[in-house]
Design a protein around this motif. Structure first.
Motif, short mmCIF file in Angstrom:
data_model
loop_
_atom_site.label_atom_id
_atom_site.label_comp_id
_atom_site.label_asym_id
_atom_site.label_seq_id
_atom_site.Cartn_x
_atom_site.Cartn_y
_atom_site.Cartn_z
N UNK A 58 -50.90 16.68 -23.64
CA UNK A 58 -51.24 15.46 -22.90
C UNK A 58 -52.36 14.70 -23.60
N UNK A 59 -53.39 15.45 -24.06
CA UNK A 59 -54.49 14.79 -24.74
C UNK A 59 -54.01 14.10 -26.02
N UNK A 60 -53.17 14.80 -26.80
CA UNK A 60 -52.68 14.20 -28.03
C UNK A 60 -51.73 13.05 -27.72
N UNK A 61 -50.87 13.24 -26.70
CA UNK A 61 -49.92 12.19 -26.36
C UNK A 61 -50.58 10.94 -25.83
N UNK A 62 -51.69 11.09 -25.09
CA UNK A 62 -52.38 9.93 -24.52
C UNK A 62 -53.49 9.39 -25.41
N UNK A 63 -53.70 10.00 -26.57
CA UNK A 63 -54.78 9.54 -27.44
C UNK A 63 -54.64 8.07 -27.82
N UNK A 64 -53.42 7.57 -28.12
CA UNK A 64 -53.32 6.12 -28.41
C UNK A 64 -53.79 5.25 -27.25
N UNK A 65 -53.55 5.68 -26.01
CA UNK A 65 -54.03 4.91 -24.86
C UNK A 65 -55.55 4.87 -24.81
N UNK A 66 -56.17 6.03 -25.10
CA UNK A 66 -57.63 6.06 -25.13
C UNK A 66 -58.17 5.17 -26.25
N UNK A 67 -57.49 5.17 -27.40
CA UNK A 67 -57.92 4.31 -28.51
C UNK A 67 -57.79 2.84 -28.11
N UNK A 68 -56.70 2.51 -27.42
CA UNK A 68 -56.52 1.13 -26.97
C UNK A 68 -57.61 0.74 -25.98
N UNK A 69 -57.96 1.65 -25.09
CA UNK A 69 -59.04 1.38 -24.14
C UNK A 69 -60.36 1.11 -24.87
N UNK A 70 -60.66 1.92 -25.90
CA UNK A 70 -61.89 1.71 -26.64
C UNK A 70 -61.89 0.37 -27.38
N UNK A 71 -60.73 -0.02 -27.92
CA UNK A 71 -60.67 -1.30 -28.62
C UNK A 71 -60.86 -2.47 -27.67
N UNK A 72 -60.24 -2.39 -26.49
CA UNK A 72 -60.41 -3.47 -25.50
C UNK A 72 -61.87 -3.54 -25.05
N UNK A 73 -62.50 -2.37 -24.87
CA UNK A 73 -63.92 -2.35 -24.50
C UNK A 73 -64.78 -2.96 -25.61
N UNK A 74 -64.41 -2.69 -26.87
CA UNK A 74 -65.16 -3.27 -27.99
C UNK A 74 -65.04 -4.79 -27.99
N UNK A 75 -63.86 -5.31 -27.66
CA UNK A 75 -63.68 -6.76 -27.56
C UNK A 75 -64.54 -7.32 -26.43
N UNK A 76 -64.56 -6.62 -25.31
CA UNK A 76 -65.37 -7.10 -24.18
C UNK A 76 -66.86 -7.10 -24.51
N UNK A 77 -67.31 -6.09 -25.29
CA UNK A 77 -68.72 -6.03 -25.66
C UNK A 77 -69.08 -6.98 -26.78
N UNK A 78 -68.08 -7.59 -27.40
CA UNK A 78 -68.35 -8.50 -28.50
C UNK A 78 -68.37 -7.84 -29.86
N UNK A 79 -68.05 -6.55 -29.94
CA UNK A 79 -68.06 -5.86 -31.22
C UNK A 79 -66.80 -6.13 -32.04
N UNK A 80 -65.77 -6.68 -31.40
CA UNK A 80 -64.52 -6.99 -32.10
C UNK A 80 -63.93 -8.25 -31.48
N UNK A 81 -63.05 -8.92 -32.26
CA UNK A 81 -62.41 -10.15 -31.79
C UNK A 81 -61.04 -9.92 -31.21
N UNK A 82 -60.39 -8.85 -31.62
CA UNK A 82 -59.03 -8.60 -31.15
C UNK A 82 -58.71 -7.12 -31.29
N UNK A 83 -57.60 -6.73 -30.69
CA UNK A 83 -57.11 -5.36 -30.81
C UNK A 83 -56.35 -5.25 -32.12
#
Length: 459
Positions: A197-222
């Motif tokens: 489950x952890x390995x299978x859902x890892x892309x979702x966690x990565x996507x969550x971190x990227x969206x959070x980075x966009x919200x914080x201003x650390x990135x412009x897009x996913x």
């Protein structure tokens, strides 16, 4: 919000519990099935031994002058008293009871105790032996078999029994080893499910971190590489953010157009009234000036609110504080104001530079006006997503009952002091627009302590 988020069901937990539920259920059912099958197989082998004993008895039994004579068997266990292996040749009495004619020596002075409904069970399954459980002479558990046969035209019941304790012990040992093996298998299965489950859902966690980075201003897009199932979601998120940015830019344009459209007529009114002195001109000039300040104030608030809806921009807090400190020390040079400031180099405000300049500038300017000579400014992180700005002075301070009043638009407690009275109100409005907060308190220096909590961007 945290309590509500804690109550939301976790997808990973749901998948783990679902997989563990059916896996453990399958393991328990399989272990129980194996135990039952092993016990049945052991009992079948046991019953075959009892059936062979009955066959040997039947083959050697004779009837002489009305007496049933048992064969001379060589089974040593049947010759030793209370050995655990017993046999008996009996007949059915008229009342349906079983009367023993001949017993093995191992029974000594005891008898086997077949079930009371033995005759009915024979009648229900003609020609088939009847197996049952009973107790031996010493109270030991026995597995017994009874067979209704005819010897020289005379109906005779052959009974054979043996201590079933070894079988029960073997079954218990098998169940124990099976349970241990399945428990070990279950532990491995739990670990495998969790890892899967952890390995299978890892892309979702990565996507969550990227969206959070966009919200914080650390990135412009996913921009991450995701599996085929998540790629459309990432593309839709990028399209949504681009659309939001476009909407924000349009709103900024509208705000700018509105500012120009309103400021020009107001400037004309002020100019015309200045050329025609008189009571009416003074009223027009004064009210037009109020209108201009209020337009600036609300347009500033609208711009800040629009910016917070777009993609995050970040501004170095230390650079802004340093720039303002140098400027204000020159402005208040005659007063001898010294600004002691400190801000982390890696501290960034999640917003535009102009808004941060207005908030910190108004706070430091207000402190410079009212201080005796010392202003203290501190900026530090307040968690991963928040920062705190503190501005203090050694002036007269502000009583608690007047602090709420000064936050009202244009409120001024001292009409003789320079300024429009919008400084603290601007800070409060901009901080609220950025989902922050402004607090006024007593400073250890003796004057007013101004605390502003604002969103923080990743370094």
């Amino acid at each position: 919000m945290n309590r509500q988020a804690a109550r939301r069901p976790s997808l990973a937990r749901r998948l783990v519990l679902l997989a563990l539920g059916w896996s453990l259920a399958a393991l328990v059912v399989s272990a129980a099935l194996f135990a039952v099958l092993f016990q049945q197989a052991a009992l079948r082998r046991f019953d075959m031994g009892l059936s062979d004993l009955i066959d040997n008895l039947t083959a050697g039994t004779t009837v002489d002058q009305g007496q049933v004579i048992a064969p001379a068997l060589t089974d040593e266990r049947a010759l030793r008293a209370y050995s655990g292996r017993y046999w008996e040749i009996a007949e059915l009495a008229p009342a349906g009871k079983v009367h023993a004619d001949v017993r093995s020596r191992s029974l000594w002075d005891s008898e086997l105790h077949p079930p009371a409904d033995l005759a009915k069970r024979f009648a229900a399954n003609p020609g088939q032996p009847v197996t049952f459980n009973t107790r031996g002479p010493l109270g030991e558990p026995l597995r017994a078999m009874a067979s209704n046969r005819t010897v020289f035209g005379r109906p005779v019941i052959f009974l054979a029994a043996e201590d079933r304790s070894p079988i029960d012990s073997d079954v218990r040992a098998f169940v124990a080893w099976t349970a241990a093996a399945f428990a070990l298998l279950g532990a491995g299965l739990i670990a495998a499910v969790v890892i899967q489950v952890r390995v299978g859902l890892r892309p979702l966690f990565e996507l969550q971190r990227e969206v959070a980075a966009v919200r914080r201003g650390a990135a412009d897009r996913v921009a991450g590489a995701y599996p085929t199932e998540l790629t459309p979601l990432a593309e839709e998120l990028n399209a949504l953010m681009a659309h939001n940015q476009e909407v924000v830019e349009r709103q900024r344009t509208h705000v700018g157009n509105l500012a120009h459209a309103l400021k020009t007529p107001i400037s004309v009114m002020i100019t015309e009234s200045a050329q025609r002195p008189g009571p009416l001109a003074e009223v027009v000039t004064r009210q037009a000036d109020v209108m201009r300040r209020q337009v600036d104030h609300h347009l500033r608030r609208a711009r800040a609110a629009a910016r917070t809806q777009g993609q995050g921009e970040r501004t170095s807090v230390a650079e802004v504080v340093d720039e303002l400190a140098r400027t204000l020390e020159r402005i208040f040079q005659e007063k001898g104001v010294v600004i002691d400031w400190d801000a982390d180099e890696d501290l960034y405000f999640l917003g535009e530079r102009q808004d941060l300049l207005e908030m910190i500038g108004n706070a430091m300017e207000n402190a410079g006006k009212w201080c005796k000579g010392k202003v203290k400014v501190r900026a530090a992180a307040l968690g991963r997503e928040r920062l705190r700005l503190t501005v203090e002075d050694d002036g007269p301070g502000l009583p608690p009952d007047q602090r709420e009043e000064v936050l009202r638009r244009g409120a001024r407690l001292d009409e003789n002091a320079p300024g429009s009275g919008l400084g603290l109100s601007i800070i409060d409005e901009l901080a609220r627009a950025y989902r922050g907060a402004l607090q006024l308190d007593d400073s250890p220096l003796g004057g007013l302590k101004l605390v502003v909590d604002l969103p923080r961007s990743a370094a």
